[in-house]
Design an enzyme around this catalytic site. Sequence first.
Site, PDB file in Angstrom:
ATOM      1  N   ASP A 186       0.840  -1.185   0.000  1.00 46.41           N
ATOM      2  CA  ASP A 186       0.000   0.000   0.000  1.00 46.41           C
ATOM      3  C   ASP A 186       0.887   1.252   0.000  1.00 46.41           C
ATOM      4  O   ASP A 186       1.873   1.331   0.741  1.00 46.41           O
ATOM      5  CB  ASP A 186      -0.882  -0.024   1.247  1.00 46.41           C
ATOM      6  CG  ASP A 186      -1.884   1.097   1.299  1.00 46.41           C
ATOM      7  OD1 ASP A 186      -2.746   1.143   0.410  1.00 46.41           O
ATOM      8  OD2 ASP A 186      -1.802   1.909   2.231  1.00 46.41           O
TER       9      ASP A 186
ATOM     10  N   GLU B 268       1.495  -0.447  -5.124  1.00 51.65           N
ATOM     11  CA  GLU B 268       0.566   0.635  -5.415  1.00 51.65           C
ATOM     12  C   GLU B 268       1.458   1.868  -5.597  1.00 51.65           C
ATOM     13  O   GLU B 268       1.980   2.401  -4.611  1.00 51.65           O
ATOM     14  CB  GLU B 268      -0.419   0.840  -4.270  1.00 51.65           C
ATOM     15  CG  GLU B 268      -1.412   1.961  -4.560  1.00 51.65           C
ATOM     16  CD  GLU B 268      -2.303   2.268  -3.369  1.00 51.65           C
ATOM     17  OE1 GLU B 268      -3.513   2.502  -3.582  1.00 51.65           O
ATOM     18  OE2 GLU B 268      -1.808   2.294  -2.227  1.00 51.65           O
TER      19      GLU B 268
END
Length: 658
Positions: free
Chosen positions: A324, A360
């Site tokens: 993330d 990401e």
Amino acid sequence: MRDHEARPGVRVLDRGVEFSVYSENAAGMELCLFTPDGTETAHLPMSHERSNMFRLLVDGLKPGQRYGYRAFGRYDPMAGHWFDSSKLLVDPYAREIDAPYRYDPRLGQYGVETADIVPKSVVVPDLGDEPGHIDLPDGAFIYEAGVKSLTKLNPHVPESIRGTVAALGHPAVVEHLQKIGADAIELMPVTAWIDERHLRDLGLTNAWGYNPVTFMAPDPRLCPGGIAELREAVEALHKAGIAVILDLVFNHSGESDQFGGTLSFRGLDNATYYRLAEDDPSVFINDTGCGNTIACDHPMVRRYIIDSLRFFATQAGIDGFRFDLAPILGRTRQGFDTHAETLDAILSDPALKGRTMIAEPWDIGPGGYQLGHFPAPFLEWNDRARDDMRRFWRGDPNMTGLLADALSGSSHIFSVRDQHVTRSVNFIAAHDGFSLHDVTAYVHKHNGPNGESNRDGHDENFSWNNGIEGETDNGVVLSRRRQDIKALLATLFASRGAIMLKAGDEGGMTQYGNNNAYCQDNETTWIDWHAMDDDLIAYTGELAALRRQFSVFSETGFFTEDEVTWLRPDGDSMSVEDWEAAECDSLSVVLSTTERASGRPTRLAILINRSHGEMAFRLPERDAHGWHSLADRKRGIVEIALAPRSVSFYAEMLSEAG
């Protein structure tokens, strides 16, 4: 044990248990022992090693022992130090905690005891032999799912395990993943998290888990059996040939900003674990938008990240990791560095060899958008392909070339560094944003239930509603939406690179227009299996089977002129004028490939009609066996009347194998 051999965490020995915790700035450290009911039985001073490790061996302790730390030192937030011995601290290396994290204002109040509200770390030994893992194939089909949202309402899963990691290994879940043809399931965070502090007053809870406090211990709400429960579920999925990817959050912690609580890192050594402003250490750098930023370039933090990955790989058999806000992993004081030591350490660690790594590739800090700039073999979430696919089907002008590039693996992005291969993870919807259904049913976000007056979430979603905003019983509108969903699915499955599908999208799940449903731990995010569209589920499985049938979808090289031909509907090659036409509702591509089962060279045609009317297409003729439809197996096809808002696939076998 000599000082240079000291390592953080807990070691279970024959004579007892050894505890080690790192702090550069603490003046002292105590180990606190607890009974299962939370009664503190001892607080023992730890020895301070030259390596900034505090260590203590306690004879007679066994696995299952509850413990925590208290750190002593300066309480001087203006200087970046938050030491407060009244705060019980969770071991960053804890492999298990005995209760979920819960927000309480006392966590942020200096001098206020917190032992009664902070989870206790639990001594957990290694599980034994390292389990095997699955190498994810190129062009893999990844299924993104939250454990609770996937299983909470599944009527075929025993009620006793619904909403938990154990449910992932149940035959009903495994069979569904096989039915849709998923190569891997990507689990949204299962590590223990804390609710954002504003949610309590709103009566809401975090449904996604992207707010961890520590990075190893599974959340007791999702995984009451700890790492052993995760390992068992992974083994069941592996037996079915399905890989498991964990979504991990190393960019921030749930201790948040200066108004947050002290639970672990902040109390152990705030100035080491977090990135603070150089000219004012009272200020938390907030490149994450979550209140703080982990100092991933610090050697001990880097070690902690690698040790966390090793833990999940060697103890649970996890096959890959999604990171993330991954640019944080590559951030230094000078900004993002493709060759940052932490990124290099992840890729070079022997224990992680063969595991899939997915970034990401954005955060909100300076230079935070880094799509295409992560080191190979990192795969990267490709939001540009997502937006271009949506915009094409919405009817935006000048989208032909952009759609072709997305289908081809986004060479304009990934050729910058790798020259010859794509590392794209293509998707049209993910946990963050509209569901696939809602892309076709809502022009505007409807986030009122989140309690922020609809200010949260993206305002532009490149979506449309087919004439009526939101849910409706209008049969014409519902039919159009369903056709659009199928077209979007087919476009995704026809793209080169790995692909990702959000759980529930295969059956037309709605989130009622909420594009930031992180705090909707309820029927908004839980899949209603009774409402899932069986025909769409079957169609998803057919697309996955088609993707596996032809080698072109497992290859990552960018197309050469010999491999791809772009055509107009009349069968002639696209001209410059065709590519540049503002209004173009069609795209045809013919790919050179191989049918896997027979080994025969094949031409595969993908025809796209985004108009609201039927469109005539002509396939290029060749002295061969003729084109046939992959939908109904009709043969000898040249002229095609393609239905409105649809994608169709045709194959032409060129010769026998060998």
